[in-house]
Design an enzyme around this catalytic site. Structure first.
Site, PDB file in Angstrom:
ATOM      1  CG  ASP A  88      -0.255  -0.026   2.522  1.00 44.64           C
ATOM      2  OD1 ASP A  88       0.991   0.097   2.553  1.00 44.64           O
ATOM      3  OD2 ASP A  88      -0.930  -0.139   3.560  1.00 44.64           O
ATOM      4  CG  ASP A 281      -6.425  -5.222   1.729  1.00 40.34           C
ATOM      5  OD1 ASP A 281      -6.203  -4.917   2.915  1.00 40.34           O
ATOM      6  OD2 ASP A 281      -6.926  -4.435   0.911  1.00 40.34           O
ATOM      7  CB  CYS A 338     -11.612 -27.190   7.437  1.00 41.74           C
ATOM      8  SG  CYS A 338     -10.291 -26.002   7.169  1.00 41.74           S
ATOM      9  CB  CYS A 340      -6.735 -25.472   7.679  1.00 41.58           C
ATOM     10  SG  CYS A 340      -7.307 -25.522   9.385  1.00 41.58           S
ATOM     11  CB  CYS A 343      -9.590 -28.526  10.453  1.00 40.40           C
ATOM     12  SG  CYS A 343     -10.454 -26.999  10.867  1.00 40.40           S
ATOM     13  CG  HIS A 369     -10.284 -22.679  10.646  1.00 45.75           C
ATOM     14  ND1 HIS A 369     -10.695 -23.814   9.978  1.00 45.75           N
ATOM     15  CD2 HIS A 369     -11.377 -21.888  10.751  1.00 45.75           C
ATOM     16  CE1 HIS A 369     -11.996 -23.708   9.705  1.00 45.75           C
ATOM     17  NE2 HIS A 369     -12.426 -22.552  10.170  1.00 45.75           N
TER      18      HIS A 369
HETATM   19 ZN   LIG Z   1      -9.628 -25.532   9.317  1.00 47.26          ZN
END
Ligand SMILES: [Zn+2]
Length: 384
Positions: A88, A281, A338, A340, A343, A369
């Site tokens: 930015d 963003d 999920c 990730c 998880c 997550h």
């Molecule tokens: Zn997750």
């Protein structure tokens, strides 16, 4: 530099070429404020699938300093991230954090003139000045792939007259940024077009239709590589967002990327993608995660089309507060489907425990997550 692959209704699917890699749009970029996404390493950001991050010019300029980062080989080498970086302009922080200095040191925080903006660093009281030219030079020193023009971001509420004067200053600054950018890119020898950074202009105009239109016409009159819509996450009522997009988007060139700065909640992003925005963003996934607020897909919408997701408003997901007592003995993952790291390895009870004792690993898991949720959302919005 930007290719539209398909358009369906308002949705656009495209590819944005930068000198550090090609980006699929629409996309969301995690924020690496001071050279790191809080608690998360670059290889983890990349493992989720992200290919673009945002670095904050203001913070990196003041600490450790753009010259120091240049000496390190640029921000990519400094923070070990070899994919594209957007920076930015530093303006948003100057105008918002500068006021803090007034409270802390009793010195007038921000002084805006045609030439530049002077401000006091709220951390140590030191005085600095940021001009359009200086902002571009700092972003060059950081080695940014997508450079943003310095704009004045007026607060909300803002009178029509103040918003008009502000956007007209932003236009004059945009031209100065463009001119400085041309000089600096010419100075770097033997650079082909694909080795140069991209420069985006920013549209302002607060909540006024005539001013948003005026700003869009003026900023798109300069040959920028992309266009950002600014001043939409500054406290204005959220229903105004829909109107601002309705005024601005039809006036934007179709063949250039569009970036909605600082937004937003999952349903706001979905709605803006359906209106034709390509880039986003926001601090929400990481900041909310650190506070134990986690995003979970509503099962019914997990395999839904992007149209259904948009039409559902915010029903396609829910937010859980993992600090809630009911998760104390919940040994299941945040979201069973999920993929990730949090998880696939840890339970809600464990993450809750870590957050309740202020263990940084808990904040890391929660951020991972939420960033995965945002990535999955963008991936869905990119499918036809
Ligand atoms: Zn997750």
């Amino acid at each position: 530099m930007f290719t539209i692959k398909s358009v369906s209704g308002g949705f656009r699917k495209g590819k944005l070429q930068t000198r550090s890699g090609v980006l699929d749009t629409p996309l969301f970029m995690p924020i690496a404020t001071k050279g790191a996404v809080k608690h998360i390493g670059p290889e983890e950001i990349q493992a989720i699938g992200y290919e673009l991050i945002l670095g904050n010019t203001y913070h990196l300029w003041l600490r450790p300093g753009d010259e120091s980062i240049k000496e390190a080989g640029g921000l990519h080498a400094f923070m070990n991230w070899n994919k594209p970086i957007l920076t930015d302009s530093g303006g948003f922080q100057v105008f918002s954090l500068g006021e803090r200095a007034r409270k802390k040191f009793g010195i007038s925080g921000v002084k805006l003139t045609e030439k530049n903006v002077e401000f006091t660093d709220p951390l140590n009281g030191s005085c600095h000045a940021l001009s359009p030219e200086r902002s571009i030079e700092i972003q060059f020193n950081l080695g940014s792939d997508i450079i943003m023009c310095l704009d004045e971001c007026p607060p909300y509420p803002c009178s029509h007259n103040a918003a008009r004067m502000s956007l007209e200053l932003t236009t004059r600054w945009a031209q100065r940024c463009y001119d400085r950018f041309q000089i600096l890119t010419k100075r770097s020898t033997n650079k082909t077009q694909s080795q140069k950074p991209l420069l985006f202009g920013i549209i302002q105009g607060s909540i006024y239709e005539d001013l948003r239109r005026q700003s869009t016409k003026e900023i798109t009159g300069i040959n920028f590589d992309g266009f950002a819509i600014g001043g939409v996450a500054v406290g204005e009522p959220r229903e105004k967002l829909h109107e601002i997009l309705k005024w601005v988007i039809p006036l934007l060139p179709k063949d250039k990327p569009r970036y909605l700065m600082g937004l937003g909640k999952p349903e706001e992003i979905a709605a803006a993608v359906s209106a034709g925005i390509d880039m986003f963003d926001c601090v929400i996934p990481t900041r909310e995660g650190r506070h134990g607020r986690l995003f979970v897909w509503n099962e019914k919408f997990r395999d839904s089309s992007c149209e259904n997701i948009v039409q559902s408003g915010k029903s396609f997901y829910s937010t859980i507060n993992i600090m809630n007592e009911k998760f104390r003995d919940d040994f299941f993952p945040i979201d069973r489907k999920c993929t990730c790291y949090a998880c696939t390895h840890y339970s809600k009870a464990y993450i809750r425990h870590l957050l309740s004792i202020n263990e940084p690993f808990g904040q890391r898991l929660a951020s991972l997550h939420n960033l995965t949720f945002y990535y999955d959302l963008m991936k869905k919005l990119r499918t036809e």
